[in-house]
Design an enzyme around this catalytic site. Structure first.
Site, PDB file in Angstrom:
ATOM      1  CB  SER A 142      45.083  21.986  27.988  1.00 39.48           C
ATOM      2  OG  SER A 142      44.895  23.381  27.874  1.00 39.48           O
ATOM      3  CE1 TYR A 155      49.883  23.349  30.872  1.00 39.94           C
ATOM      4  CE2 TYR A 155      48.695  24.476  29.121  1.00 39.94           C
ATOM      5  CZ  TYR A 155      48.691  23.702  30.262  1.00 39.94           C
ATOM      6  OH  TYR A 155      47.501  23.280  30.796  1.00 39.94           O
TER       7      TYR A 155
END
Length: 251
Positions: A142, A155
């Protein structure tokens, strides 16, 4: 058909970036094995892959389970005899809270799938690729594996872990014919991203305001990058992130 007659594995292939990449692998000539924990959506993916003229198999698998991951890779080998490409995409999204409000249960769940699951997938994929002396792996990280946002520390930690595993493993196997890279998507139009945007109190399209190009990306734009990284056209690329983010991490 830059992956003609290759065998490709995709985790989390029932929707979003995983589905788009499984379809793109098929369109590039690969035989596709994909996994997920959602059967109905997986059947929809399988139908879309077959529309490209490609062969495909679905294997139900939870990447946080070592037994499931081992069985998934063994199934691909049992069907096709080898494994040339893998896109380790399965993951879960963020819980939006400051760190001191995050629960240990949420932290453990995110890490078990996004980091431990990735480790397990690479472990068994690489075992097969070593017997062949070749292979290409792409891990889905990401932009949060490169930079951070507030409110989603578990996360962010999991996606930085993806980058650490990617780079370290790339060095482990660089001389053994196995290339390992990552894609680092910015805001992409998927159901998962829509849920994240809702948690942050904005719309999916509203995320485009964060991006220098002024729009969110499409899953197919990530898929094409994965296909490239798995192809011989990327033969001198290993251990690298690929920020596909409309300029977000450049700003």
């Amino acid at each position: 058909m830059i992956l003609q007659n290759k065998v490709a594995l995709v985790t989390g292939g029932a929707s979003g970036i995983g589905r788009a990449t499984a379809i793109a692998f098929g369109a590039a000539g690969a035989k596709v094995v994909f996994s997920d924990i959602r059967d109905v959506e997986a059947e929809e993916t399988a139908a879309l892959i077959r529309e490209t003229g490609a062969e495909c198999w679905f294997v139900r698998s939870d990447v946080s389970s070592e037994a499931d991951v081992q069985a998934l890779v063994q199934k691909a080998i049992a069907i096709y005899g080898r494994l040339d490409c893998a896109f380790n995409n399965a993951g879960i999204d963020r819980v939006v809270k400051p760190l001191h409000e995050q629960s240990i249960e949420d932290f453990d769940k995110i890490m078990s799938i996004n980091a431990r699951g990735l480790f397990l997938c690479m472990k068994y994929e690489i075992q097969q690729m070593l017997t062949q002396g070749s292979g290409a792996i792409v891990n889905n990280s990401s932009t949060n594996g490169l930079v951070a946002l507030p409110g989603i520390s578990p996360y962010v930690a999991s996606k930085h872990a993806v980058m650490g595993l990617t780079r370290s493993a790339a060095l482990d196997y660089a001389k053994q014919g196995i290339r390992i890279n990552a894609v680092n998507p910015g805001p992409i139009a998927t159901d998962l991203m829509a849920r994240s945007a809702e948690q942050m109190g904005i719309t999916l399209d509203g995320l485009g305001a964060w991006v220098p190009m002024g729009r969110i990306g499409q899953a197919t734009e990530i898929a094409q990058a994965v296909v490239f990284l798995c192809s011989d056209a990327a033969s001198y690329i290993t251990g690298q992130p690929s920020a596909i983010d409309g300029g977000y991490t450049a700003s």
